[in-house]
Design a protein around this motif. Structure first.
Motif, PDB file in Angstrom:
ATOM      1  N   TYR A   1      24.142  17.763  24.109  1.00 45.61           N
ATOM      2  CA  TYR A   1      24.586  18.504  22.923  1.00 45.61           C
ATOM      3  C   TYR A   1      23.747  19.769  22.751  1.00 45.61           C
ATOM      4  O   TYR A   1      24.278  20.865  22.516  1.00 45.61           O
ATOM      5  CB  TYR A   1      24.460  17.605  21.702  1.00 45.61           C
ATOM      6  N   GLU A   2      22.458  19.602  22.874  1.00 52.68           N
ATOM      7  CA  GLU A   2      21.531  20.730  22.775  1.00 52.68           C
ATOM      8  C   GLU A   2      21.842  21.793  23.828  1.00 52.68           C
ATOM      9  O   GLU A   2      21.843  22.995  23.547  1.00 52.68           O
ATOM     10  CB  GLU A   2      20.116  20.184  22.946  1.00 52.68           C
ATOM     11  N   ARG A   3      22.130  21.339  25.054  1.00 54.97           N
ATOM     12  CA  ARG A   3      22.420  22.269  26.146  1.00 54.97           C
ATOM     13  C   ARG A   3      23.759  22.960  25.946  1.00 54.97           C
ATOM     14  O   ARG A   3      23.883  24.180  26.124  1.00 54.97           O
ATOM     15  CB  ARG A   3      22.408  21.522  27.477  1.00 54.97           C
ATOM     16  N   ARG A   4      24.785  22.193  25.596  1.00 57.02           N
ATOM     17  CA  ARG A   4      26.134  22.751  25.437  1.00 57.02           C
ATOM     18  C   ARG A   4      26.188  23.860  24.384  1.00 57.02           C
ATOM     19  O   ARG A   4      26.907  24.842  24.540  1.00 57.02           O
ATOM     20  CB  ARG A   4      27.121  21.643  25.040  1.00 57.02           C
ATOM     21  N   HIS A   5      25.457  23.659  23.309  1.00 61.09           N
ATOM     22  CA  HIS A   5      25.502  24.625  22.214  1.00 61.09           C
ATOM     23  C   HIS A   5      24.381  25.655  22.308  1.00 61.09           C
ATOM     24  O   HIS A   5      24.229  26.478  21.390  1.00 61.09           O
ATOM     25  CB  HIS A   5      25.470  23.904  20.875  1.00 61.09           C
ATOM     26  N   ASP A   6      23.628  25.615  23.395  1.00 60.09           N
ATOM     27  CA  ASP A   6      22.575  26.594  23.652  1.00 60.09           C
ATOM     28  C   ASP A   6      21.668  26.749  22.435  1.00 60.09           C
ATOM     29  O   ASP A   6      21.399  27.859  21.957  1.00 60.09           O
ATOM     30  CB  ASP A   6      23.203  27.952  24.018  1.00 60.09           C
ATOM     31  N   LEU A   7      21.196  25.625  21.943  1.00 60.97           N
ATOM     32  CA  LEU A   7      20.378  25.641  20.741  1.00 60.97           C
ATOM     33  C   LEU A   7      18.954  26.092  21.077  1.00 60.97           C
ATOM     34  O   LEU A   7      18.387  25.684  22.092  1.00 60.97           O
ATOM     35  CB  LEU A   7      20.358  24.257  20.100  1.00 60.97           C
ATOM     36  N   PRO A   8      18.357  26.898  20.228  1.00 66.14           N
ATOM     37  CA  PRO A   8      17.049  27.506  20.515  1.00 66.14           C
ATOM     38  C   PRO A   8      15.884  26.562  20.218  1.00 66.14           C
ATOM     39  O   PRO A   8      15.098  26.785  19.294  1.00 66.14           O
ATOM     40  CB  PRO A   8      17.036  28.729  19.598  1.00 66.14           C
ATOM     41  N   VAL A   9      15.761  25.523  21.020  1.00 64.48           N
ATOM     42  CA  VAL A   9      14.723  24.515  20.795  1.00 64.48           C
ATOM     43  C   VAL A   9      13.460  24.910  21.549  1.00 64.48           C
ATOM     44  O   VAL A   9      13.506  25.296  22.723  1.00 64.48           O
ATOM     45  CB  VAL A   9      15.195  23.128  21.252  1.00 64.48           C
ATOM     46  N   ARG A  10      12.329  24.798  20.874  1.00 67.82           N
ATOM     47  CA  ARG A  10      11.020  25.007  21.500  1.00 67.82           C
ATOM     48  C   ARG A  10      10.269  23.679  21.448  1.00 67.82           C
ATOM     49  O   ARG A  10      10.143  23.074  20.387  1.00 67.82           O
ATOM     50  CB  ARG A  10      10.230  26.081  20.746  1.00 67.82           C
ATOM     51  N   ARG A  11       9.787  23.221  22.594  1.00 68.88           N
ATOM     52  CA  ARG A  11       9.059  21.945  22.643  1.00 68.88           C
ATOM     53  C   ARG A  11       8.049  21.944  23.777  1.00 68.88           C
ATOM     54  O   ARG A  11       8.239  22.666  24.761  1.00 68.88           O
ATOM     55  CB  ARG A  11      10.043  20.776  22.782  1.00 68.88           C
ATOM     56  N   PRO A  12       7.037  21.087  23.679  1.00 70.93           N
ATOM     57  CA  PRO A  12       6.680  20.360  22.461  1.00 70.93           C
ATOM     58  C   PRO A  12       5.881  21.228  21.507  1.00 70.93           C
ATOM     59  O   PRO A  12       4.937  21.901  21.913  1.00 70.93           O
ATOM     60  CB  PRO A  12       5.825  19.203  23.001  1.00 70.93           C
ATOM     61  N   VAL A  13       6.289  21.224  20.261  1.00 74.97           N
ATOM     62  CA  VAL A  13       5.586  21.978  19.215  1.00 74.97           C
ATOM     63  C   VAL A  13       5.315  21.027  18.055  1.00 74.97           C
ATOM     64  O   VAL A  13       6.261  20.551  17.414  1.00 74.97           O
ATOM     65  CB  VAL A  13       6.405  23.178  18.714  1.00 74.97           C
ATOM     66  N   THR A  14       4.070  20.756  17.806  1.00 75.75           N
ATOM     67  CA  THR A  14       3.697  19.926  16.666  1.00 75.75           C
ATOM     68  C   THR A  14       3.394  20.835  15.488  1.00 75.75           C
ATOM     69  O   THR A  14       2.501  21.683  15.564  1.00 75.75           O
ATOM     70  CB  THR A  14       2.464  19.074  16.991  1.00 75.75           C
ATOM     71  N   VAL A  15       4.158  20.680  14.413  1.00 73.04           N
ATOM     72  CA  VAL A  15       3.957  21.502  13.219  1.00 73.04           C
ATOM     73  C   VAL A  15       2.932  20.820  12.321  1.00 73.04           C
ATOM     74  O   VAL A  15       3.110  19.676  11.904  1.00 73.04           O
ATOM     75  CB  VAL A  15       5.276  21.712  12.462  1.00 73.04           C
ATOM     76  N   SER A  16       1.860  21.531  12.031  1.00 67.85           N
ATOM     77  CA  SER A  16       0.798  20.961  11.209  1.00 67.85           C
ATOM     78  C   SER A  16       0.965  21.276   9.733  1.00 67.85           C
ATOM     79  O   SER A  16       0.566  20.490   8.872  1.00 67.85           O
ATOM     80  CB  SER A  16      -0.568  21.458  11.683  1.00 67.85           C
ATOM     81  N   GLU A  17       1.556  22.446   9.428  1.00 73.15           N
ATOM     82  CA  GLU A  17       1.729  22.780   8.022  1.00 73.15           C
ATOM     83  C   GLU A  17       2.765  23.877   7.836  1.00 73.15           C
ATOM     84  O   GLU A  17       3.034  24.674   8.744  1.00 73.15           O
ATOM     85  CB  GLU A  17       0.402  23.207   7.388  1.00 73.15           C
ATOM     86  N   VAL A  18       3.328  23.895   6.636  1.00 75.60           N
ATOM     87  CA  VAL A  18       4.206  24.975   6.183  1.00 75.60           C
ATOM     88  C   VAL A  18       3.582  25.529   4.916  1.00 75.60           C
ATOM     89  O   VAL A  18       3.256  24.786   3.992  1.00 75.60           O
ATOM     90  CB  VAL A  18       5.635  24.469   5.901  1.00 75.60           C
ATOM     91  N   ARG A  19       3.415  26.867   4.865  1.00 74.42           N
ATOM     92  CA  ARG A  19       2.744  27.476   3.720  1.00 74.42           C
ATOM     93  C   ARG A  19       3.444  28.778   3.355  1.00 74.42           C
ATOM     94  O   ARG A  19       4.203  29.353   4.148  1.00 74.42           O
ATOM     95  CB  ARG A  19       1.278  27.734   4.049  1.00 74.42           C
ATOM     96  N   ARG A  20       3.201  29.244   2.155  1.00 73.04           N
ATOM     97  CA  ARG A  20       3.763  30.519   1.709  1.00 73.04           C
ATOM     98  C   ARG A  20       2.918  31.664   2.238  1.00 73.04           C
ATOM     99  O   ARG A  20       1.689  31.569   2.278  1.00 73.04           O
ATOM    100  CB  ARG A  20       3.821  30.569   0.187  1.00 73.04           C
ATOM    101  N   ALA A  21       3.601  32.759   2.618  1.00 64.53           N
ATOM    102  CA  ALA A  21       2.876  33.916   3.148  1.00 64.53           C
ATOM    103  C   ALA A  21       3.726  35.171   2.969  1.00 64.53           C
ATOM    104  O   ALA A  21       4.775  35.309   3.601  1.00 64.53           O
ATOM    105  CB  ALA A  21       2.542  33.718   4.622  1.00 64.53           C
ATOM    106  N   ASP A  22       3.301  36.057   2.101  1.00 61.09           N
ATOM    107  CA  ASP A  22       3.945  37.368   1.931  1.00 61.09           C
ATOM    108  C   ASP A  22       5.434  37.256   1.663  1.00 61.09           C
ATOM    109  O   ASP A  22       6.257  37.980   2.239  1.00 61.09           O
ATOM    110  CB  ASP A  22       3.713  38.236   3.174  1.00 61.09           C
TER     111      ASP A  22
END
Length: 352
Positions: free
Chosen positions: A90-111
């Motif tokens: 499914y990911e390949r067929r729809h050419d989805l922009p996946v980046r891996r492996p990426v471990t997200v440590s935090e989401v924060r506000r910035a500008d």
């Protein structure tokens, strides 16, 4: 550092469904996946976890938007490996922009944007979709006597195959589909007892695909059910569970009062010796990465409007259960809730 319209955290079914609708809307997006291979946690099921797991619905009722899941040859219920292969394709067929492996440590506000800090870099986004699921946060209740029990205690995520319990006495805790499926195969090689907090509910034989589809659809449409269609929490009579019922292995006892050094004990004084206790007691949302945004209320929950966070309107949550969209943690429901989330995101992008 790269700036995108939307950063999606998680490359499982909910994240891929969001990616599908974002690409269709021509939004600039990235999907950050912590797994090393495609398929989300389904890849882990057959590769490192419970390798006999099967979907409780058929392939035709377990598809993401844009491409139906093919039927697995010779199987009414797709295996974990088949689901993982489907998600990878499914990911390949729809050419989805996946980046891996990426471990997200935090989401924060910035500008004025949201900044997603990952193990391979940082992305800034106008909107963030969190779709990290629950599999990485197994829940085991702090039941009395847990620290006393000298046998083995494990959770669904620790289970591999029944052969390692051959000849042992195993307590299976939990009233859902995972507990029933594991009990079914364990009871073929071990001495088992099943305990649940409420009497388990079983669907009728042979109605799983249609019933699950109709029930999930009703929940997606928010019109409720009259009870005749069953609940997504009911136990589906897949072949292994049906065989266990026919040989008398699906007899549940009420929850025990405590664990002892050698087993479990009930309030009436009855005891059962055990070598292992298998906790099929579910999961909690994996949301630690969102802590810098302070989205939680005093009860530790994230208040949402649909699946948009009330305390951070540019944050959207997908795939964590009904509180982020009806049946959003199912393959069928993931697509409906992702579409609703992306519609709101695109509307904002077009007017912002």
């Amino acid at each position: 550092m790269r700036t995108v319209d939307v950063a999606v955290i998680g490359g499982g079914p909910a994240g891929l469904a969001a990616g599908y609708f974002l690409r269709r809307a021509k939004a600039d997006c990235v999907i950050l996946d912590g797994q090393g291979d495609p398929g989300g946690f389904w890849n882990g099921f057959w590769n490192e976890y419970w390798d006999s797991l099967r979907l409780i619905s058929s392939a035709e009722h377990s598809s993401l938007p844009g491409w139906p899941m093919p039927k697995e040859p010779g199987q009414d219920h797709p295996s974990a490996r088949h689901v993982a292969d489907y998600l990878a394709e499914y990911e390949r067929r729809h050419d989805l922009p996946v980046r891996r492996p990426v471990t997200v440590s935090e989401v924060r506000r910035a500008d004025g944007l949201l900044e997603v800090v990952g193990s391979t870099g940082t992305w800034r986004a106008r909107h963030v979709v969190s779709a990290t699921g629950t599999w990485r946060r197994p829940y085991t209740p702090d039941h009395p006597g847990r620290e006393l029990f000298e046998g083995r205690q494990l959770h669904t995520v620790d289970y591999r195959r029944p052969e390692e319990f051959a000849g042992q006495r195993v307590v299976v805790v939990g009233g859902g589909n995972a507990a029933a499926q594991l009990l079914a195969e364990l009871s073929e090689v071990a001495h088992t007892t099943w305990v649940t907090r409420r009497p388990p509910r079983f669907m009728a034989d042979g109605v799983y695909g249609r019933v699950l589809r109709d029930t999930a659809t009703r929940r997606v449409q928010d019109v409720g059910t009259d009870g005749s269609a069953g609940s997504l929490d009911d136990i589906v009579m897949v072949p292994s569970v049906r065989r266990a019922r026919d040989r008398g292995a699906l007899k549940a006892r009420p929850m025990f009062e405590r664990l002892t050094r050698t087993g479990v004990a009930w309030a009436d004084g009855d005891e059962w010796a055990a070598d292992a206790v298998l906790w099929c007691t579910g999961f909690r949302p994996a949301l630690k990465h969102l802590a810098p945004l302070e989205p939680f209320d005093s009860d530790g929950r994230i208040p949402v409007d649909g699946n948009r966070c009330l305390r951070e309107p540019y944050l959207h949550l997908l795939g964590y259960g009904d509180w982020t969209g009806a049946a959003s943690d199912t393959l069928l429901g993931a697509g409906h809730t992702a579409e609703a989330a992306v519609d709101r995101i695109v509307e904002d992008l077009n007017t912002g």
